[in-house]
Design an enzyme around this catalytic site. Structure first.
Site, PDB file in Angstrom:
ATOM      1  N   HIS A 115      56.056 -37.806   0.826  1.00 15.05           N
ATOM      2  CA  HIS A 115      56.142 -36.703  -0.129  1.00 15.05           C
ATOM      3  C   HIS A 115      55.311 -36.978  -1.388  1.00 15.05           C
ATOM      4  CE1 HIS A 115      57.940 -33.089  -1.735  1.00 15.05           C
ATOM      5  NE2 HIS A 115      58.434 -33.725  -2.779  1.00 15.05           N
ATOM      6  N   SER A 141      56.024 -29.771  -4.629  1.00 14.71           N
ATOM      7  CA  SER A 141      57.476 -29.875  -4.485  1.00 14.71           C
ATOM      8  C   SER A 141      58.144 -28.727  -5.245  1.00 14.71           C
ATOM      9  CB  SER A 141      57.929 -31.262  -4.957  1.00 14.71           C
ATOM     10  OG  SER A 141      59.192 -31.577  -4.453  1.00 14.71           O
ATOM     11  N   ASP A 155      55.129 -36.547   5.193  1.00 12.57           N
ATOM     12  CA  ASP A 155      56.179 -36.118   4.253  1.00 12.57           C
ATOM     13  C   ASP A 155      57.422 -35.752   5.046  1.00 12.57           C
ATOM     14  OD1 ASP A 155      57.796 -34.911   2.339  1.00 12.57           O
ATOM     15  OD2 ASP A 155      56.264 -33.515   1.639  1.00 12.57           O
TER      16      ASP A 155
END
Lengths: 381, 381
Positions: free
Chosen positions: A347, A149, A314
């Protein structure tokens, strides 16, 4: 917020005499960084793996059974980021709230906390601090920079800014630029914080502040970290404390209880101002916007090698985001491997135990490890 | 809130002597309904189309150029719900805030507004009021009940509860039960409202109340009404008032400006308590949970015919939700047509001009219209 945890290391990296020059043109006269390390740095300083944390992470990437880190699946003896072979470094981010200089720190110019007078930061600024920390530790070139991320964005930006300093970059569940939908969620989260009367223009007392707004922001963000399928499997329409609906506004469905818990526990470990600053850095991140962004990489005699990983469920940073990164790197003729990993967990998959994913990273780092001066073969599979 | 708009009709449907018995076992001693109608009811009362509005809709489904309704694409002369042929009725929902009894109404038992003492409602309760209103208007059986999202759920529930009263049901972008993710968004929205200090346990003054919480709720909901693609096309990473980023916390990206506007304008037309009540009714809706739910339909000599429509980019109530409805109806051997319509606009597609979608509904209603006593052929295509 609870007190800052016991951090292994703290170092002042920038001072008034040697200030940090920000991407925006501003400066910070005092930057202190809290970080943790695991393993031992080689005599020639070539076995360092630099771990970049995500939005609400911290330096405690791995720990002990009593105090586990947030990336135990990835880091540790015999894990892909093998602390028996690598010297692993994980700092708290600039702008964060876990020991590194941020908006809650005291502004040396005024003697009071910065609050909203703290400058807006870019991912390049985060990387500037990482680079200084690496040099401080005697590392001219990291074997690898790795992150998921926002952490992946830092690894990517570092390689773009200083390709000779990064042997390999592992960019997981990341993006080169947020979508309108990503920014939208971020904007609503910040609205919830900044409109909370307790926010008080960022001049709230330590331990106080916009608890409602921050909890709302966290709850909403959490929804985007999980796939719809993962939520359905984990909670479905189950009720928290009964078999039957209780028809009320208070918590009744299990998913409500989970979100409430996520929102409340977050208040004990994160600061609202840091949440504002770090999310805003994400919004503005657009690392390929400058057409010369990849020039240093493309011209490097020994460019950073990339592994880009996405997860098929995700929807915060979907595979399209990773593909865009891959495309930009390939356009610059930079070596890049790409893998979309099957995972139902959205995610958050980048934090979880997934053999395909972990083996992919392990194999990529094993290739990097060939030739460093440590005791040889390690079977990652 | 602005004053309630000038509504064409108001009627008291339940009184202390003839109270409304709620699905929960409770009762309401006074239920007044505000509604609008268009067109003329046949002498035999067979040409009525009943329009059920969604979460934040109202009775003003269609209007004039000066005062357009929320479903102009669907309703009007020559439109699929053709006001030249049909008698069209659209009431404000029970629990809402536009003239029909809701939590802001005065509780006859206390002489003060209900607030949180208003009973929690189910979709069946909404339908109970619709049925009473239809009877009041001289309609024993509606030619069709139609609605999108929560409106579709009402059409579906009506057909399940009283199949002889509903000739056709048009169930658009709806669900028979919310997913954990749906409930999660709803829960965060309600948290934002109920934790706003101005909420004051629901005892806020008219025109006051949890404006911050309600704006946050609306902004977040809006994200779920648009597809990621629609947001990307409409806003992308465009800045609102400049070519370059201005690096600040205030509105900078166009998508932020849009959401702020949506949040603020919503405050002028909607009440926080109604938002709580209607979203909670949605969470608990699970119309096929009872194994006997379809028995009345299945045993009907002339069962309701269904058209179920979904949109391929809708991620609030994705096609999987519509398919579940279709499967349950088919299992009961009820006639059902299903169409997934291509549209880039997400959940909001049900309000928009889309020829495939509108033609599908028009054709379905045309079949229903055959045999009603109005002047014949109408070419819907």
């Amino acid at each position: 917020m609870t007190p800052t945890p016991d951090l292994r290391h703290r170092v002042v990296l920038f001072t008034e005499d040697d200030p940090m020059l920000l991407d925006s043109g501003g400066r910070l006269d005092h930057v202190e960084v809290a970080y943790e390390t695991w393993g031992t740095l080689d005599a020639d300083g070539t076995n360092a793996v630099f771990v970049c944390h995500a939005l609400t992470g911290d330096s405690h990437a791995t720990g002990t059974p009593d105090s586990p880190g947030w990336w135990e699946t990835m880091i540790g003896p015999g894990r892909p980021v093998d602390t028996d072979r690598f010297f692993v470094v994980c700092p708290n981010l600039l702008g964060g709230c876990r020991g590194t200089t941020g908006p809650a720190s005291v502004d040396p110019a005024t003697g009071t906390p910065y609050g909203l007078d703290f400058p807006l930061l870019t991912v390049r600024d985060f990387v500037t601090v990482h680079r200084r920390l690496a040099r401080h530790l005697g590392i001219d070139r990291v074997l690898a920079a790795i992150g998921g991320s926002l952490g992946g964005m830092q690894a990517l930006q570092w390689a773009l800014d200083a390709p000779t300093e990064v042997g390999r970059a592992v960019v997981i569940a990341a993006s080169s630029r947020l979508s309108a939908q990503n920014i939208a969620f971020s904007a609503v989260a910040r609205s919830a914080i900044m409109r909370d009367p307790e926010f008080a223009d960022g001049r709230y007392p330590e331990g106080g502040g916009p608890r409602t707004g921050l909890a709302i922001a966290r709850m909403m963000a959490h929804i985007t970290y999980l796939s719809e399928q993962a939520m359905a499997e984990k909670f479905g329409r189950r009720f928290q404390d009964s078999e039957e609906p209780r028809h009320r506004f208070g918590v009744d469905f299990a998913v409500e209880s989970y979100l409430e818990h996520q929102g409340q526990t977050f208040l004990d470990r994160f600061d609202a101002l840091s949440y504002l600053y770090l999310t805003r850095s994400l919004d503005y991140f657009d690392c390929f916007a400058d057409p010369t962004a990849t020039h240093a990489l493309a011209r490097s005699a020994d460019p950073t090698r990339f592994l880009v990983v996405s997860f098929d469920s995700d929807w915060r940073f979907a595979t399209t985001h990773s593909r865009r990164i891959v495309r930009e790197l390939e356009r610059a003729r930079v070596p890049v491997s790409f893998r979309e990993v099957a995972s139902p967990h959205g995610h958050d998959s980048f934090l979880l135990d997934n053999a395909d994913y972990l083996d992919t990273v392990a194999a990529f780092l094993d290739q990097a490890a060939e030739g460093i001066g440590t005791a040889g073969g390690h079977d990652a599979t």
